[in-house]
Design an enzyme around this catalytic site. Sequence first.
Site, PDB file in Angstrom:
ATOM      1  N   HIS A  84       0.701  -1.205   0.104  1.00  0.00           N
ATOM      2  CA  HIS A  84      -0.042  -0.042  -0.114  1.00  0.00           C
ATOM      3  C   HIS A  84       0.859   1.278  -0.132  1.00  0.00           C
ATOM      4  CE1 HIS A  84      -3.440  -2.286   1.649  1.00  0.00           C
ATOM      5  NE2 HIS A  84      -3.209  -2.790   0.693  1.00  0.00           N
ATOM      6  N   GLY A  85       2.193   1.182  -0.232  1.00  0.00           N
ATOM      7  CA  GLY A  85       2.956   2.340  -0.246  1.00  0.00           C
ATOM      8  C   GLY A  85       3.413   2.858   0.922  1.00  0.00           C
TER       9      GLY A  85
END
Length: 399
Positions: free
Chosen positions: A242-243
């Site tokens: 998800h970064g």
Amino acid sequence: MVSKLNILAVFLFSLSASKTQVEAGVFDVTSATYGAKLGSDITQALAKAWTDACASLTTSKVFVPMGTYMLTEASFKGPCKAPIEIQVQGKLQAPADGGKLTKPDTWVGFEHINMLTISGGGTFDGQGALAWKQNDCNINKDCKSIAINMRFNFVTNSIIQDITSLDSKNFHINILGCNNVTFHRVNVTAPGESINTDGIHIGRSTGINIIDAHIRTGDDCVSIGDGNKEINVTRVTCGPGHGISIGSLGRYPNEEPVVGIRVKNCTLTNTSNGVRIKTWPASPSDGIASDMHFDDIIMVNVSNPILIDQQYCPWNQCKQNVPSKVKINNVSFKNIKGSSATPLAVQIVCSSGIPCENVELVDIDLTYSGNKGPLTSQCSNVKPTITRVPKALACATSA
Ligand SMILES: *[C@@H]1O[C@H](CO)[C@@H](O)[C@H](O)[C@H]1NC(C)=O
Ligand SMILES: *[C@@H]1O[C@H](CO)[C@@H](O)[C@H](O)[C@H]1NC(C)=O
Ligand SMILES: *[C@@H]1O[C@H](CO)[C@@H](O)[C@H](O)[C@H]1NC(C)=O
Ligand SMILES: *[C@@H]1O[C@H](CO)[C@@H](O)[C@H](O)[C@H]1NC(C)=O
Ligand SMILES: *[C@@H]1O[C@H](CO)[C@@H](O)[C@H](O)[C@H]1NC(C)=O
Ligand SMILES: *[C@@H]1O[C@H](CO)[C@@H](O)[C@H](O)[C@H]1NC(C)=O
Ligand SMILES: *[C@@H]1O[C@H](CO)[C@@H](O)[C@H](O)[C@H]1NC(C)=O
């Protein structure tokens, strides 16, 4: 002649003395004293080796050689009498069934240790596949607690390097209340579909460096919670996952400010977000997030490359229309290039109650090659300073 011999003798003596000292400082879990055996559970052996090493008056090292070992749990507690190293060359495997762990929320814990080094190239394998299947924390508020692979609580002046966290049941590495700790060449590996397997989560810590990490997982790559200061994330690769995320902030009362975050020279590939700051609406008290800088970032097919979201409210758990009370100030996104997986490549949605201040967009160059519409951007409650950014990415629309 005599004096030359004497010098030689002294030299040889000091050489052998220092050699003995180094060996005396090594606490090998497979030695006869501790008795760890390949393929068997080394929980007791490791605990005893730690107790002895931690009591050593000089620098000591707990050593786990090559090979695969079972480990039910490890609780490395300080303070120790001198600097201490844990060198893991082998692979440690957790029980696949979380019910077999001693502590339901922690597999390997490090607590109240100063001058700790972890090294060796080894792997901490959480064997999480079964736990991911059973994880219902998205929908069940009272879900069972699930073990984090490695917890660092109140660890100071330490270096964690050349290790891998594999398939954790929950977050891989959780850092709480730490000061001056560097994570160098630490890898995290889990499938993109694994639930809640954040790579490295940092909470209430100061002076943390994450350098040269490769993080592939099912949730945030690096997440930075409240109360963090002076955090550097440098040359980290992320994806899937998800970064890199600051937050979520503003969900609970009395959160501490986030100040001084530098994310630099990172590459994100196939992640659902690039670099983002997220805060909840309807925060119970005021919050601060400032001095956050994202430089030299490469995005490869990232779904929301640049994102400030002050209306973060997953599963509708909050009052969406009450503004966030977290003040975001002094943020820059500089030299961010690559490809977006969605047309909306830049989104800066600030609080209508407390607009963002001093936001800068410099040298942004993102492309979109899909068929869901033209490349665009969206901003609200913010007036960023924009330098060398194509029109489509320079707050083309407002929310
Ligand atoms: C931070 O920790 C490192 C590693 O132990 C140590 O060498 C360094 O002196 C520490 N820095 C400060 C300011 O204490
Ligand atoms: C971490 O991953 C990189 C890239 O795959 C690899 O070169 C490095 O050896 C890994 N480090 C460890 C400790 O396994
Ligand atoms: C983070 O990086 C900055 C700039 O390179 C440096 O001045 C600072 O000391 C670093 N912080 C830590 C905790 O090492
Ligand atoms: C970071 O990336 C920039 C631009 O790609 C490069 O000029 C710089 O040398 C890199 N710095 C580090 C510390 O890797
Ligand atoms: C990105 O994810 C897709 C779908 O899971 C996969 O087919 C593709 O190979 C990935 N791309 C890269 C560059 O890893
Ligand atoms: C913005 O953040 C940087 C980096 O932490 C800091 O050096 C600078 O003083 C801050 N600027 C303002 C106006 O607070
Ligand atoms: C890009 O990302 C999207 C969304 O995650 C994915 O469906 C697609 O397969 C990816 N494309 C490539 C070329 O990796």
